[in-house]
Write a protein that holds these residues in place. Structure first.
Motif, PDB file in Angstrom:
ATOM      1  N   VAL A 156       0.635  -1.131   0.065  1.00  0.00           N
ATOM      2  CA  VAL A 156       0.171   0.039   0.061  1.00  0.00           C
ATOM      3  C   VAL A 156       0.820   1.332   0.093  1.00  0.00           C
ATOM      4  O   VAL A 156       0.697   2.196  -0.722  1.00  0.00           O
ATOM      5  CB  VAL A 156      -0.903   0.024   1.212  1.00  0.00           C
ATOM      6  N   ASP A 157       2.298   1.249   0.690  1.00  0.00           N
ATOM      7  CA  ASP A 157       3.010   2.377   0.613  1.00  0.00           C
ATOM      8  C   ASP A 157       4.333   1.910   1.246  1.00  0.00           C
ATOM      9  O   ASP A 157       4.632   0.894   1.505  1.00  0.00           O
ATOM     10  CB  ASP A 157       2.440   3.678   1.345  1.00  0.00           C
ATOM     11  N   LYS A 158       5.416   2.563   0.763  1.00  0.00           N
ATOM     12  CA  LYS A 158       6.758   2.146   0.880  1.00  0.00           C
ATOM     13  C   LYS A 158       7.132   1.965   2.551  1.00  0.00           C
ATOM     14  O   LYS A 158       7.626   1.095   2.864  1.00  0.00           O
ATOM     15  CB  LYS A 158       7.890   3.474   0.546  1.00  0.00           C
ATOM     16  N   GLY A 159       6.140   2.732   3.460  1.00  0.00           N
ATOM     17  CA  GLY A 159       6.272   2.618   4.761  1.00  0.00           C
ATOM     18  C   GLY A 159       6.109   1.236   5.365  1.00  0.00           C
ATOM     19  O   GLY A 159       6.718   0.894   6.306  1.00  0.00           O
ATOM     20  N   HIS A 160       5.048   0.645   4.942  1.00  0.00           N
ATOM     21  CA  HIS A 160       4.636  -0.702   5.091  1.00  0.00           C
ATOM     22  C   HIS A 160       5.480  -1.472   4.781  1.00  0.00           C
ATOM     23  O   HIS A 160       5.652  -2.685   5.406  1.00  0.00           O
ATOM     24  CB  HIS A 160       2.883  -1.008   4.554  1.00  0.00           C
TER      25      HIS A 160
END
Length: 102
Positions: free
Chosen positions: A60-64
């Motif tokens: 869903v995004d780079k952080g996850h």
């Protein structure tokens, strides 16, 4: 419209270790069933390079994606895979926009 963070990585194994790495990476893919932030995790082998495995991921995004690397189960998989790998190349980070399967 961006729907996720994509990552394409190539793993170059030591001779004769490709099948063992594929097995470990497919186990890792099964472990990602609990991660609803991992949209897709695909393991592929090269038709032309006998010791190369590719992993294509969509999160869903780079952080996850980054946070998943701190999970003890993921760390254990990485440690089992390391001795089989000669080199890792992060081929491309991608803004995933859509398509069949996502």
């Amino acid at each position: 419209m961006k729907v996720g963070y994509g990552l394409l990585t190539a793993f170059y194994t030591h001779p004769g270790e490709k099948d063992n790495l594929v097995k470990i990476l497919l186990e890792a893919a099964e472990g990602l069933d609990d991660y609803n932030t991992c949209i897709q995790y695909i393991v592929s082998e090269s038709e032309t390079e006998p010791n190369t495995v590719f992993v294509s991921e969509i999160w869903v995004d780079k952080g996850h994606h980054k946070a998943s690397l701190d999970n003890p189960a993921v760390k254990e998989v990485i440690e089992r895979a390391k001795p089989l790998i000669k080199e890792v190349k992060r081929i491309q980070e991608l803004d995933t926009l859509g398509g069949k399967g996502i």
